[in-house]
Motif scaffolding. Structure first.
Motif, PDB file in Angstrom:
ATOM      1  N   THR A  77      40.298  55.779  49.197  1.00 55.59           N
ATOM      2  CA  THR A  77      40.570  55.466  50.465  1.00 55.59           C
ATOM      3  C   THR A  77      39.503  55.582  50.835  1.00 55.59           C
ATOM      4  OG1 THR A  77      40.517  58.383  49.512  1.00 55.59           O
ATOM      5  CG2 THR A  77      39.139  57.907  51.371  1.00 55.59           C
ATOM      6  N   ALA A  78      38.698  54.911  49.840  1.00 58.92           N
ATOM      7  CA  ALA A  78      37.713  53.857  51.000  1.00 58.92           C
ATOM      8  C   ALA A  78      38.370  52.310  50.915  1.00 58.92           C
ATOM      9  CB  ALA A  78      36.382  53.483  50.119  1.00 58.92           C
ATOM     10  N   VAL A  79      39.475  52.148  50.397  1.00 58.37           N
ATOM     11  CA  VAL A  79      39.642  50.676  50.284  1.00 58.37           C
ATOM     12  C   VAL A  79      40.632  50.509  51.561  1.00 58.37           C
ATOM     13  CG1 VAL A  79      41.277  49.108  49.265  1.00 58.37           C
ATOM     14  CG2 VAL A  79      39.515  49.909  48.156  1.00 58.37           C
ATOM     15  N   LEU A  80      40.998  51.717  51.655  1.00 55.78           N
ATOM     16  CA  LEU A  80      41.928  51.565  52.747  1.00 55.78           C
ATOM     17  C   LEU A  80      41.377  51.954  53.844  1.00 55.78           C
ATOM     18  CD1 LEU A  80      45.089  52.200  53.472  1.00 55.78           C
ATOM     19  CD2 LEU A  80      44.969  54.195  53.574  1.00 55.78           C
ATOM     20  N   ALA A  81      40.347  52.491  54.152  1.00 58.22           N
ATOM     21  CA  ALA A  81      39.761  52.844  55.309  1.00 58.22           C
ATOM     22  C   ALA A  81      39.121  51.604  55.603  1.00 58.22           C
ATOM     23  CB  ALA A  81      38.575  53.917  55.350  1.00 58.22           C
ATOM     24  N   GLY A  82      38.309  50.908  54.298  1.00 59.66           N
ATOM     25  CA  GLY A  82      37.756  49.605  54.946  1.00 59.66           C
ATOM     26  C   GLY A  82      39.288  48.445  55.489  1.00 59.66           C
ATOM     27  N   PHE A  83      39.893  47.956  54.359  1.00 59.93           N
ATOM     28  CA  PHE A  83      40.852  47.465  56.040  1.00 59.93           C
ATOM     29  C   PHE A  83      41.319  47.907  56.388  1.00 59.93           C
ATOM     30  CE2 PHE A  83      42.297  45.789  51.238  1.00 59.93           C
ATOM     31  CZ  PHE A  83      41.545  45.210  50.858  1.00 59.93           C
ATOM     32  N   LYS A  84      41.768  48.570  56.949  1.00 58.23           N
ATOM     33  CA  LYS A  84      41.539  49.385  58.851  1.00 58.23           C
ATOM     34  C   LYS A  84      40.259  48.584  59.204  1.00 58.23           C
ATOM     35  CE  LYS A  84      45.066  52.884  57.694  1.00 58.23           C
ATOM     36  NZ  LYS A  84      45.395  54.642  57.937  1.00 58.23           N
ATOM     37  N   ARG A  85      39.020  49.406  59.194  1.00 58.53           N
ATOM     38  CA  ARG A  85      38.758  48.633  60.587  1.00 58.53           C
ATOM     39  C   ARG A  85      38.240  47.338  60.078  1.00 58.53           C
ATOM     40  NH1 ARG A  85      35.472  52.510  56.687  1.00 58.53           N
ATOM     41  NH2 ARG A  85      34.623  50.496  55.550  1.00 58.53           N
ATOM     42  N   GLN A  86      38.391  46.015  58.747  1.00 54.23           N
ATOM     43  CA  GLN A  86      38.304  45.080  58.955  1.00 54.23           C
ATOM     44  C   GLN A  86      39.841  44.776  59.950  1.00 54.23           C
ATOM     45  OE1 GLN A  86      36.194  43.394  58.793  1.00 54.23           O
ATOM     46  NE2 GLN A  86      36.808  40.977  58.435  1.00 54.23           N
ATOM     47  N   LYS A  87      41.099  45.176  60.191  1.00 49.24           N
ATOM     48  CA  LYS A  87      42.257  44.515  60.585  1.00 49.24           C
ATOM     49  C   LYS A  87      41.402  44.569  62.145  1.00 49.24           C
ATOM     50  CE  LYS A  87      46.853  45.773  62.120  1.00 49.24           C
ATOM     51  NZ  LYS A  87      46.953  45.800  63.106  1.00 49.24           N
ATOM     52  N   GLU A  88      41.104  46.154  62.498  1.00 43.40           N
ATOM     53  CA  GLU A  88      40.472  46.350  63.792  1.00 43.40           C
ATOM     54  C   GLU A  88      39.831  44.847  64.446  1.00 43.40           C
ATOM     55  OE1 GLU A  88      38.802  50.216  63.638  1.00 43.40           O
ATOM     56  OE2 GLU A  88      40.861  51.148  63.928  1.00 43.40           O
ATOM     57  N   LYS A  89      38.771  45.035  63.893  1.00 42.60           N
ATOM     58  CA  LYS A  89      38.016  43.544  63.696  1.00 42.60           C
ATOM     59  C   LYS A  89      38.465  42.373  64.620  1.00 42.60           C
ATOM     60  CE  LYS A  89      33.523  45.561  61.536  1.00 42.60           C
ATOM     61  NZ  LYS A  89      32.655  45.003  60.235  1.00 42.60           N
ATOM     62  N   VAL A  90      39.718  42.678  63.552  1.00 38.39           N
ATOM     63  CA  VAL A  90      40.512  40.650  63.028  1.00 38.39           C
ATOM     64  C   VAL A  90      41.288  41.338  64.360  1.00 38.39           C
ATOM     65  CG1 VAL A  90      42.296  39.520  62.533  1.00 38.39           C
ATOM     66  CG2 VAL A  90      40.481  40.609  61.162  1.00 38.39           C
ATOM     67  N   ASP A  91      42.215  42.064  64.726  1.00 36.30           N
ATOM     68  CA  ASP A  91      42.502  42.215  66.307  1.00 36.30           C
ATOM     69  C   ASP A  91      41.975  42.504  67.740  1.00 36.30           C
ATOM     70  OD1 ASP A  91      44.759  42.827  64.862  1.00 36.30           O
ATOM     71  OD2 ASP A  91      45.085  45.266  65.216  1.00 36.30           O
ATOM     72  N   GLU A  92      40.475  42.305  67.587  1.00 36.79           N
ATOM     73  CA  GLU A  92      39.721  41.898  68.692  1.00 36.79           C
ATOM     74  C   GLU A  92      39.260  40.586  68.641  1.00 36.79           C
ATOM     75  OE1 GLU A  92      36.117  44.528  67.829  1.00 36.79           O
ATOM     76  OE2 GLU A  92      36.902  46.372  67.882  1.00 36.79           O
ATOM     77  N   GLU A  93      38.986  39.901  68.257  1.00 38.12           N
ATOM     78  CA  GLU A  93      39.308  38.549  67.538  1.00 38.12           C
ATOM     79  C   GLU A  93      39.838  37.773  67.947  1.00 38.12           C
ATOM     80  OE1 GLU A  93      36.602  35.309  67.518  1.00 38.12           O
ATOM     81  OE2 GLU A  93      35.794  37.424  67.315  1.00 38.12           O
ATOM     82  N   ILE A  94      41.071  38.299  67.905  1.00 35.40           N
ATOM     83  CA  ILE A  94      41.958  37.602  68.579  1.00 35.40           C
ATOM     84  C   ILE A  94      42.306  37.795  70.342  1.00 35.40           C
ATOM     85  CG2 ILE A  94      45.360  37.841  68.378  1.00 35.40           C
ATOM     86  CD1 ILE A  94      45.065  38.791  65.157  1.00 35.40           C
ATOM     87  N   SER A  95      41.880  38.821  71.079  1.00 32.06           N
ATOM     88  CA  SER A  95      42.275  39.317  71.968  1.00 32.06           C
ATOM     89  C   SER A  95      41.229  37.910  72.485  1.00 32.06           C
ATOM     90  CB  SER A  95      42.558  41.131  71.973  1.00 32.06           C
ATOM     91  OG  SER A  95      42.822  41.410  71.483  1.00 32.06           O
ATOM     92  N   LYS A  96      40.157  38.182  71.738  1.00 33.48           N
ATOM     93  CA  LYS A  96      39.165  37.744  72.445  1.00 33.48           C
ATOM     94  C   LYS A  96      39.509  35.427  72.642  1.00 33.48           C
ATOM     95  CE  LYS A  96      34.763  36.072  71.607  1.00 33.48           C
ATOM     96  NZ  LYS A  96      33.320  35.649  70.297  1.00 33.48           N
ATOM     97  N   LEU A  97      40.736  35.523  71.935  1.00 33.32           N
ATOM     98  CA  LEU A  97      40.602  33.957  71.325  1.00 33.32           C
ATOM     99  C   LEU A  97      41.634  33.966  72.309  1.00 33.32           C
ATOM    100  CD1 LEU A  97      40.441  33.226  67.456  1.00 33.32           C
ATOM    101  CD2 LEU A  97      38.727  32.721  68.800  1.00 33.32           C
ATOM    102  N   LYS A  98      42.350  34.704  72.173  1.00 35.47           N
ATOM    103  CA  LYS A  98      43.619  34.978  73.885  1.00 35.47           C
ATOM    104  C   LYS A  98      42.843  34.526  74.870  1.00 35.47           C
ATOM    105  CE  LYS A  98      47.329  36.882  70.977  1.00 35.47           C
ATOM    106  NZ  LYS A  98      48.241  38.062  71.090  1.00 35.47           N
ATOM    107  N   ARG A  99      42.064  35.121  75.147  1.00 32.15           N
ATOM    108  CA  ARG A  99      41.663  34.697  76.553  1.00 32.15           C
ATOM    109  C   ARG A  99      41.181  33.339  76.774  1.00 32.15           C
ATOM    110  NH1 ARG A  99      39.487  40.612  75.560  1.00 32.15           N
ATOM    111  NH2 ARG A  99      37.906  40.084  75.052  1.00 32.15           N
ATOM    112  N   ILE A 100      40.442  33.519  76.065  1.00 35.89           N
ATOM    113  CA  ILE A 100      39.873  32.234  75.702  1.00 35.89           C
ATOM    114  C   ILE A 100      41.369  31.285  75.720  1.00 35.89           C
ATOM    115  CG2 ILE A 100      38.682  30.795  74.896  1.00 35.89           C
ATOM    116  CD1 ILE A 100      36.932  32.802  73.410  1.00 35.89           C
ATOM    117  N   ARG A 101      41.810  31.013  75.346  1.00 31.55           N
ATOM    118  CA  ARG A 101      42.497  30.344  75.368  1.00 31.55           C
ATOM    119  C   ARG A 101      43.519  30.101  76.702  1.00 31.55           C
ATOM    120  NH1 ARG A 101      47.669  29.160  71.726  1.00 31.55           N
ATOM    121  NH2 ARG A 101      48.904  27.992  72.647  1.00 31.55           N
ATOM    122  N   ASN A 102      43.591  31.875  76.992  1.00 29.20           N
ATOM    123  CA  ASN A 102      44.235  31.158  78.297  1.00 29.20           C
ATOM    124  C   ASN A 102      43.157  31.057  79.567  1.00 29.20           C
ATOM    125  OD1 ASN A 102      46.636  32.781  77.847  1.00 29.20           O
ATOM    126  ND2 ASN A 102      45.714  35.015  77.895  1.00 29.20           N
TER     127      ASN A 102
END
Length: 283
Positions: A77-102
């Motif tokens: 349970t803890a591992v799954l929740a932790g990985f999902k939180r990290q994925k959300e952070k990565v998705d946010e960073e990807i969106s940020k980097l895409k905006r910077i690249r544009n």
């Protein structure tokens, strides 16, 4: 059978430096199983598995302080929740980097245009519609009240739109075109807003530059150049049987990012036009 590994052996196994293992020990993330009287660190064979988990999480860019918490709560349970939180952070960073690249793409296009601009050229071309968020009326560029208008306006625009790379714009009443210097007329500042982001702004603050034919040209922000430009523009319209058909739009292509001298600023002026006979029939 060997029971302990030296710090060098553990570091070699993990493919990391001794310095990293010492640091992990200092922050209580991964401590040796024992420390000899000589101060040497010794690790148990079974500590391989815990170090593997640390390296896995570090590879996923999980902060060290979160890794420490993770190690204390190792269950599905803890591992799954932790990985999902990290994925959300990565998705946010990807969106940020895409905006910077544009934005970088826009700036590169913008300054490439500047390298090839021609102060002598006047263009007649079709322009697609574009939407902008607009400021209050600005009477004088160097007036304190005007600076306050600018301050309120730019603070109201999201930074990703304000620094998108697209030139800042200005809107002047079309009637000013026939004045001696329409660049000195009252105006409003503009920032282009992509259609998918228009909902972020109040409708009364949105203005659209209509699709249609525009006469455009580049001008340097210097009095002599402005006067020459005004005369050339009016002559071009007269010679081509064109008349003004709306407000005057200006784009600041070269700003303080590319020049220290305000007089080096380069604007593109866009004037919506129609054939004179067609305009007279409409009126």
């Amino acid at each position: 059978m060997k029971k302990y590994l030296t710090i060098s052996e553990m570091a070699n196994y993990a493919g990391i430096s001794r310095r990293t293992l010492i640091y992990y020990d200092q922050i209580d993330l991964f401590k040796p199983q024992k420390v000899g009287e000589n101060g040497y660190r010794y690790y148990g064979i079974d500590q391989y598995f815990e170090l593997d988990v640390i390296l896995l999480l570090k590879n996923l860019d999980v902060p060290l302080e979160e890794i420490a918490t993770f190690l204390k709560n190792r269950n599905i349970t803890a591992v799954l929740a932790g990985f999902k939180r990290q994925k959300e952070k990565v998705d946010e960073e990807i969106s940020k980097l895409k905006r910077i690249r544009n934005s970088l793409d826009s700036y590169i296009t913008r300054y490439t245009t500047l390298k090839n601009f021609d102060l002598e050229s006047i263009t007649y071309a079709y322009r697609k519609a574009e939407s902008f968020v607009i400021s209050d009326l600005i009477e004088k560029f160097d007036d304190i009240d005007s600076l306050e208008v600018y301050g309120r306006f730019y603070n109201s625009v999201d930074s990703s739109d304000l620094f998108s790379g697209y030139p800042i714009g200005f809107l002047v009443d079309g009637a000013a075109f026939y004045e001696e210097n329409f660049h000195a007329a009252p105006y409003r500042a503009l920032v282009k807003i992509p259609s998918e982001r228009l909902h972020l702004y109040k409708q009364q603050r949105i203005v659209t530059r209509p699709a249609g034919y525009y006469v455009s040209g580049f001008i340097k922000d210097e009095i002599h150049q402005i006067n020459i430009f005004n005369n050339r523009f009016r002559s071009y319209l007269k010679e081509n049987n064109l008349v003004l058909n709306g407000d005057i739009w200006e784009l600041l292509w070269q700003d303080e990012a590319a020049s220290q001298n305000p007089e080096d600023q380069i604007f593109e002026v866009l004037i919506p036009v129609k054939n004179k006979l067609a305009k007279e029939k409409e009126d």
